[in-house]
Design a protein around this motif. Structure first.
Motif, PDB file in Angstrom:
ATOM      1  N   ASP A 196       0.836  -1.193   0.000  1.00 48.25           N
ATOM      2  CA  ASP A 196       0.000   0.000   0.000  1.00 48.25           C
ATOM      3  C   ASP A 196       0.878   1.253   0.000  1.00 48.25           C
ATOM      4  N   LYS A 197       1.897   1.248   0.879  1.00 43.52           N
ATOM      5  CA  LYS A 197       2.740   2.433   1.041  1.00 43.52           C
ATOM      6  C   LYS A 197       3.687   2.646  -0.134  1.00 43.52           C
ATOM      7  N   GLU A 198       4.299   1.550  -0.612  1.00 44.29           N
ATOM      8  CA  GLU A 198       5.319   1.682  -1.648  1.00 44.29           C
ATOM      9  C   GLU A 198       4.759   1.502  -3.057  1.00 44.29           C
ATOM     10  N   GLY A 199       3.549   0.966  -3.136  1.00 45.45           N
ATOM     11  CA  GLY A 199       2.987   0.655  -4.446  1.00 45.45           C
ATOM     12  C   GLY A 199       2.464   1.876  -5.162  1.00 45.45           C
ATOM     13  N   GLY A 200       1.902   1.650  -6.342  1.00 43.92           N
ATOM     14  CA  GLY A 200       1.471   2.748  -7.186  1.00 43.92           C
ATOM     15  C   GLY A 200       0.047   3.204  -6.970  1.00 43.92           C
ATOM     16  N   ALA A 201      -0.815   2.324  -6.498  1.00 42.46           N
ATOM     17  CA  ALA A 201      -2.210   2.709  -6.327  1.00 42.46           C
ATOM     18  C   ALA A 201      -2.946   1.681  -5.490  1.00 42.46           C
ATOM     19  N   ASP A 202      -4.043   2.149  -4.875  1.00 42.63           N
ATOM     20  CA  ASP A 202      -4.853   1.293  -4.010  1.00 42.63           C
ATOM     21  C   ASP A 202      -6.326   1.619  -4.271  1.00 42.63           C
ATOM     22  N   VAL A 203      -7.120   0.597  -4.548  1.00 43.89           N
ATOM     23  CA  VAL A 203      -8.557   0.804  -4.825  1.00 43.89           C
ATOM     24  C   VAL A 203      -9.377  -0.066  -3.877  1.00 43.89           C
ATOM     25  N   PRO A 204      -9.801   0.464  -2.724  1.00 41.55           N
ATOM     26  CA  PRO A 204     -10.673  -0.318  -1.854  1.00 41.55           C
ATOM     27  C   PRO A 204     -12.121  -0.266  -2.349  1.00 41.55           C
ATOM     28  N   VAL A 205     -12.778  -1.426  -2.334  1.00 37.59           N
ATOM     29  CA  VAL A 205     -14.144  -1.539  -2.855  1.00 37.59           C
ATOM     30  C   VAL A 205     -14.971  -2.352  -1.869  1.00 37.59           C
ATOM     31  N   ALA A 206     -16.235  -1.945  -1.670  1.00 37.65           N
ATOM     32  CA  ALA A 206     -17.169  -2.783  -0.906  1.00 37.65           C
ATOM     33  C   ALA A 206     -18.342  -3.121  -1.800  1.00 37.65           C
ATOM     34  N   LEU A 207     -18.866  -4.337  -1.608  1.00 40.86           N
ATOM     35  CA  LEU A 207     -19.892  -4.841  -2.524  1.00 40.86           C
ATOM     36  C   LEU A 207     -20.977  -5.580  -1.750  1.00 40.86           C
ATOM     37  N   MET A 208     -22.234  -5.384  -2.185  1.00 37.07           N
ATOM     38  CA  MET A 208     -23.295  -6.287  -1.752  1.00 37.07           C
ATOM     39  C   MET A 208     -23.410  -7.316  -2.875  1.00 37.07           C
ATOM     40  N   PRO A 209     -22.810  -8.487  -2.710  1.00 42.22           N
ATOM     41  CA  PRO A 209     -22.614  -9.392  -3.848  1.00 42.22           C
ATOM     42  C   PRO A 209     -23.917  -9.830  -4.535  1.00 42.22           C
ATOM     43  N   ASN A 210     -24.953 -10.120  -3.755  1.00 48.52           N
ATOM     44  CA  ASN A 210     -26.179 -10.600  -4.397  1.00 48.52           C
ATOM     45  C   ASN A 210     -26.856  -9.532  -5.238  1.00 48.52           C
ATOM     46  N   LEU A 211     -26.618  -8.268  -4.900  1.00 48.83           N
ATOM     47  CA  LEU A 211     -27.278  -7.183  -5.623  1.00 48.83           C
ATOM     48  C   LEU A 211     -26.323  -6.501  -6.598  1.00 48.83           C
ATOM     49  N   ASN A 212     -25.057  -6.947  -6.612  1.00 47.54           N
ATOM     50  CA  ASN A 212     -24.038  -6.354  -7.466  1.00 47.54           C
ATOM     51  C   ASN A 212     -23.956  -4.835  -7.279  1.00 47.54           C
ATOM     52  N   ALA A 213     -24.025  -4.398  -6.025  1.00 41.15           N
ATOM     53  CA  ALA A 213     -24.045  -2.972  -5.712  1.00 41.15           C
ATOM     54  C   ALA A 213     -22.764  -2.582  -4.984  1.00 41.15           C
ATOM     55  N   ILE A 214     -22.062  -1.585  -5.532  1.00 42.70           N
ATOM     56  CA  ILE A 214     -20.823  -1.103  -4.929  1.00 42.70           C
ATOM     57  C   ILE A 214     -21.161  -0.036  -3.889  1.00 42.70           C
ATOM     58  N   THR A 215     -20.774  -0.257  -2.640  1.00 41.77           N
ATOM     59  CA  THR A 215     -21.154   0.681  -1.582  1.00 41.77           C
ATOM     60  C   THR A 215     -19.964   1.457  -1.032  1.00 41.77           C
ATOM     61  N   LEU A 216     -18.755   1.040  -1.373  1.00 44.45           N
ATOM     62  CA  LEU A 216     -17.576   1.844  -1.043  1.00 44.45           C
ATOM     63  C   LEU A 216     -16.663   1.816  -2.249  1.00 44.45           C
ATOM     64  N   LEU A 217     -16.145   2.989  -2.589  1.00 41.36           N
ATOM     65  CA  LEU A 217     -15.176   3.044  -3.677  1.00 41.36           C
ATOM     66  C   LEU A 217     -14.273   4.230  -3.407  1.00 41.36           C
ATOM     67  N   GLN A 218     -13.002   3.954  -3.235  1.00 39.27           N
ATOM     68  CA  GLN A 218     -12.032   5.015  -3.067  1.00 39.27           C
ATOM     69  C   GLN A 218     -10.831   4.645  -3.915  1.00 39.27           C
ATOM     70  N   MET A 219      -9.960   5.594  -4.122  1.00 39.85           N
ATOM     71  CA  MET A 219      -8.751   5.268  -4.838  1.00 39.85           C
ATOM     72  C   MET A 219      -7.702   6.305  -4.545  1.00 39.85           C
ATOM     73  N   ASP A 220      -6.449   5.859  -4.384  1.00 39.72           N
ATOM     74  CA  ASP A 220      -5.351   6.805  -4.417  1.00 39.72           C
ATOM     75  C   ASP A 220      -4.194   6.185  -5.177  1.00 39.72           C
ATOM     76  N   GLY A 221      -3.335   7.031  -5.727  1.00 36.22           N
ATOM     77  CA  GLY A 221      -2.264   6.559  -6.596  1.00 36.22           C
ATOM     78  C   GLY A 221      -2.550   6.997  -8.013  1.00 36.22           C
ATOM     79  N   ILE A 222      -1.858   6.378  -8.969  1.00 35.64           N
ATOM     80  CA  ILE A 222      -2.104   6.751 -10.357  1.00 35.64           C
ATOM     81  C   ILE A 222      -2.409   5.504 -11.170  1.00 35.64           C
ATOM     82  N   LEU A 223      -3.545   5.522 -11.832  1.00 40.56           N
ATOM     83  CA  LEU A 223      -3.945   4.415 -12.695  1.00 40.56           C
ATOM     84  C   LEU A 223      -4.518   4.966 -13.980  1.00 40.56           C
ATOM     85  N   SER A 224      -4.183   4.312 -15.101  1.00 47.29           N
ATOM     86  CA  SER A 224      -4.863   4.677 -16.337  1.00 47.29           C
ATOM     87  C   SER A 224      -6.273   4.104 -16.268  1.00 47.29           C
ATOM     88  N   LEU A 225      -7.123   4.531 -17.190  1.00 52.66           N
ATOM     89  CA  LEU A 225      -8.496   4.060 -17.196  1.00 52.66           C
ATOM     90  C   LEU A 225      -8.542   2.531 -17.287  1.00 52.66           C
TER      91      LEU A 225
END
Lengths: 244, 263, 240
Positions: free
Chosen positions: A178-207
């Protein structure tokens, strides 16, 4: 004090702890660990050790915070002073306050808040040891604590991060990655409903990289989901299909 | 009473959005008018005022000598703080920062930090002992929705406007010399915020849209179209498809804003 | 129109239970044509109705329920009663006092004080108002003797058993009077302390093993065994 590693991924494509890029850390989950709470859970994910407990729904204090049409969900995320390398002050940091907010907002969509107006539900999360990805592990545990408290929910919420280290998209980053890497994307999901309830990102990522990382994180959530369900059921194993 | 009005408005806003329209006449991915004015506070090292429609944000920078973080001993420090000034909305209470102002500051901070627009190694005076600390203070002066984008823009504009006093180091002490040097920024990270209303995404939500939205997503994009920060906020959720759609639109919108401002 | 689990199988929130022309029952919810579980519990399919019998639950007040609660506050014109639910209950002074009630003169704590236990019935409750209680029916009022046990409210039906078989067996075998509060609070009164303890032991065993088969037999056996033990202990005591 640890020194920066030269490389986060070796020639064989393995990570510092020997994992493959798309491999989760070992996860251990236990439900109903705190007898004085209404619901609780404990999670170990790699070196992360986190307790989550729930009180409620109960009368809300202070009373003026109560809402006429739904439950007020409150969440408090804290890290123990001894949970990290350099002692963390026990006073809540700005990070603690932000994480408390995003964790609450990740769990809120899963709870039928309108069932118990004028009440409050308190979620307390204590990070006893941190090794990267604590917000995700906290969400996984707190969702189980809510279910353990008998609170009606649409689905469990499962969380996992993916990110980029040494130009490779990897799953479930530990602290050094996390500290030395290029990017971190934490995600939370309600799997049965395919609903993303947390989404954050830091670092650099192309699309393209972001799409790959987000999909890997979602895949991680779907791997953790069955473990979560098993942990919840484990308390009642003897129940299984026993005919009265 | 107020909840009844909100209920009516909610219906109206949702119905319009279903038709691809908005209450203030914008298209779903249109920004409100953006105005940026730099260097308006003389005492600050850098400053900027941003108007995003009626949302108004002032940002000022200060540079001081301080201690580095133990895990980055040879890098300068960036500190972003946000104040939701009580004058900006009847709902803003005076007092210590609450979770909303802290989240706002941290999302702005993340966009600037992660884009690596500032070379923090150049702000080191004596490794482990002394570095320059760049303070960015964001003041929200009028709240009409989408504080994140306006604040990120104001913070960036203020940093672009920041001049450091010339200095020399004598026996580890910083001695100020006459003249100024501008702070170098290599990137222009732009935050683009979406609101999800009735399962549709709209860009740059204004206050009434924010009051009825299910949830919110901010995506910060750098000059090369890379994503450098993201933040979901609010009670609702997104589908994976919506997230990717938003990421694509964010890149386009950030490009348009940069072009408009000649950055 | 499939169902996705066996009857009495353990399900968790979010599990898809049935699809098609089914009716969502307790602890389930419906989106489009799909019925999902909203709590951890055992799934039940009865005709077209899908229920989940929750294994973890708290008490939600219902008008007509008998509950056992603790007085937690003495107010100006009534008492606040903790009934182990998300909402505190209210017992009005006018319900308890027969004569006209004057807040200036009457001291309500002389009638019921904080810490007192009451058996009461819920006469009013909705989303906007906390539950209101009455004690002015036979069998209701202040509890003066016996012991109180708390169990998960969803286990109360199991404790009652088929047509009351379980509870009447316990009553008979332990010679105790037992009142079941719908809120999971139970009052046990017996002639002797040993009898009460025996009944409480049985109640706890039922709570722990409520989902297992052959429970009634095991409880009967347990009570008999404990009775024998108690008798022998007595014999030994009288010998020495």
């Amino acid at each position: 004090m640890s020194r920066k590693p030269e490389k986060l991924i070796d020639k064989k494509g393995l990570r510092l702890d020997g994992r493959k890029p798309d491999e989760l850390r070992p996860i251990k989950i236990e439900v109903g660990v705190l007898p004085n709470t209404d619901g609780s859970a404990y999670i170990q994910q790699g070196k992360n050790k986190i307790l989550a407990g729930v009180y409620g729904p109960r009368e809300l204090h202070p009373k003026h915070l109560a809402l006429p049409d739904r439950t007020v969900l409150r969440c408090r995320y804290r890290m123990a002073p001894f949970s990290v390398q350099e002692r963390k002050s026990p006073a809540p940091s700005r990070r603690d306050i932000e994480l408390s907010k995003v964790i609450r907002e990740a769990l809120e969509p899963s709870v039928f808040l309108e069932y118990y107006p004028r009440t409050g539900i308190d979620i307390h999360i204590e990070v006893l040891q941190a090794d990267g990805g604590t917000r995700c592990a906290s969400i996984t545990a707190a969702s189980l604590a809510l279910a353990d408290a008998g609170i009606p929910m649409q689905d469990l919420v499962t969380a996992c991060a993916a990110g980029k280290v040494d130009n490779t998209i990897v799953l479930d980053l530990m602290d050094t990655e996390d500290k030395e890497g290029g990017a971190d994307v934490p995600v939370a999901l309600m799997p049965n409903l395919n609903a993303i309830t947390l989404l954050q990102m830091d670092g650099i990522l192309s699309l393209e990289e972001f799409e790959k990382a987000a999909n890997l994180a979602l895949e991680g959530c779907r791997k953790i989901y069955p473990m979560q369900k098993e942990a919840l059921k484990a308390k009642y194993v003897s129940v299984k299909e026993v005919e009265e | 009473m107020s909840s009844v009005i909100v209920g009516l408005k909610r219906k109206q806003i949702a119905q319009l959005i279903a038709k691809g329209k908005r209450l203030d006449g914008r298209g779903l991915t249109d920004y409100r008018e953006i105005k940026v004015e730099q260097g308006i506070i003389e005492r600050a090292e850098g400053s900027a005022r941003v108007l995003l429609g009626k949302t108004e944000v002032l940002a000022g920078t200060k540079i001081e000598v301080g201690k580095p973080f133990p895990d980055t001993p040879n890098e300068g420090v960036l500190t972003v703080n946000a104040e939701l000034v009580p004058l900006a909305s009847p709902n803003f209470e005076p007092g210590p920062p609450n979770e909303n102002s802290i989240e706002l500051a941290r999302v702005v901070d993340r966009g600037i930090r992660e884009s690596k627009t500032i070379d923090f190694k150049k702000l080191c005076i004596k490794p482990g002992k002394k570095v320059f600390v760049v303070f960015v203070d964001v003041y929200v002066l009028n709240h009409d929705g989408n504080l994140i984008d306006a604040s990120a823009l104001a913070a960036l504009a203020a940093l672009l406007n920041t001049k450091m006093s010339n200095y020399e180091i004598e026996e580890d002490e910083v001695k100020i010399k006459p003249g100024y040097t501008p702070l170098t920024l290599t990137k222009h990270p732009i935050a683009v915020t979406f609101a999800k209303i009735n399962d549709k995404l709209v860009v740059d939500p204004w206050l009434e849209e924010e009051q009825t939205m299910d949830t919110r997503l901010t995506i910060t994009v750098d000059d090369e179209g890379n994503i450098c920060a993201m933040q979901k906020g609010g009670t609702g959720y997104f589908t994976p498809k919506q997230v990717l759609e938003a990421a694509k639109i964010a890149g386009e919108k950030a490009g348009e804003i940069r072009k408009k401002l000649n950055w | 129109m499939p169902t996705f689990f066996e009857r009495r199988q353990l399900v968790t929130p979010g599990d898809l239970l049935a699809e098609g022309e089914y009716i969502p029952g307790e602890n389930t919810y419906k989106v489009d044509q799909k019925i999902y579980a909203s709590k951890l519990g055992l799934v039940e399919y009865e005709d077209k109705k899908v229920d989940v019998v929750a294994l973890r639950a708290f008490y939600v007040p219902k008008v007509g329920d008998t509950v056992i609660g603790t007085i937690v506050e003495v107010g100006f014109n009534g008492w606040t009663v903790d009934i182990s639910s998300p909402y505190p209950a209210l017992l009005r002074a006018s319900d308890v006092l027969s004569r006209p009630f004057r807040p200036q003169r009457n001291d309500l704590s002389e009638v019921l004080n904080a810490g007192d236990l009451v058996i009461a019935k819920i006469i009013d409750y909705d989303r906007a108002h906390d539950p209101q209680l009455t004690v002015s029916e036979p069998g209701l009022g202040k509890i003066t003797r016996g012991q109180v046990v708390e169990i998960t409210p969803t286990k109360i039906p199991r404790l009652i058993g088929r047509k009351g078989s379980m509870i009447s067996m316990i009553k008979k075998e332990t010679d105790c009077h037992i009142i079941l509060g719908h809120n999971g609070t139970i009052l046990v009164t017996g002639k002797r302390l040993e009898n009460e303890q025996l009944a409480i032991m049985a109640i706890h065993k039922i709570e722990e093993e409520s989902h297992t088969a052959g429970l009634t037999d095991r409880i009967t056996q347990m009570i008999e065994k404990e009775k024998k033990k108690q008798k022998e202990e007595k014999k030994n005591e009288s010998k020495t």
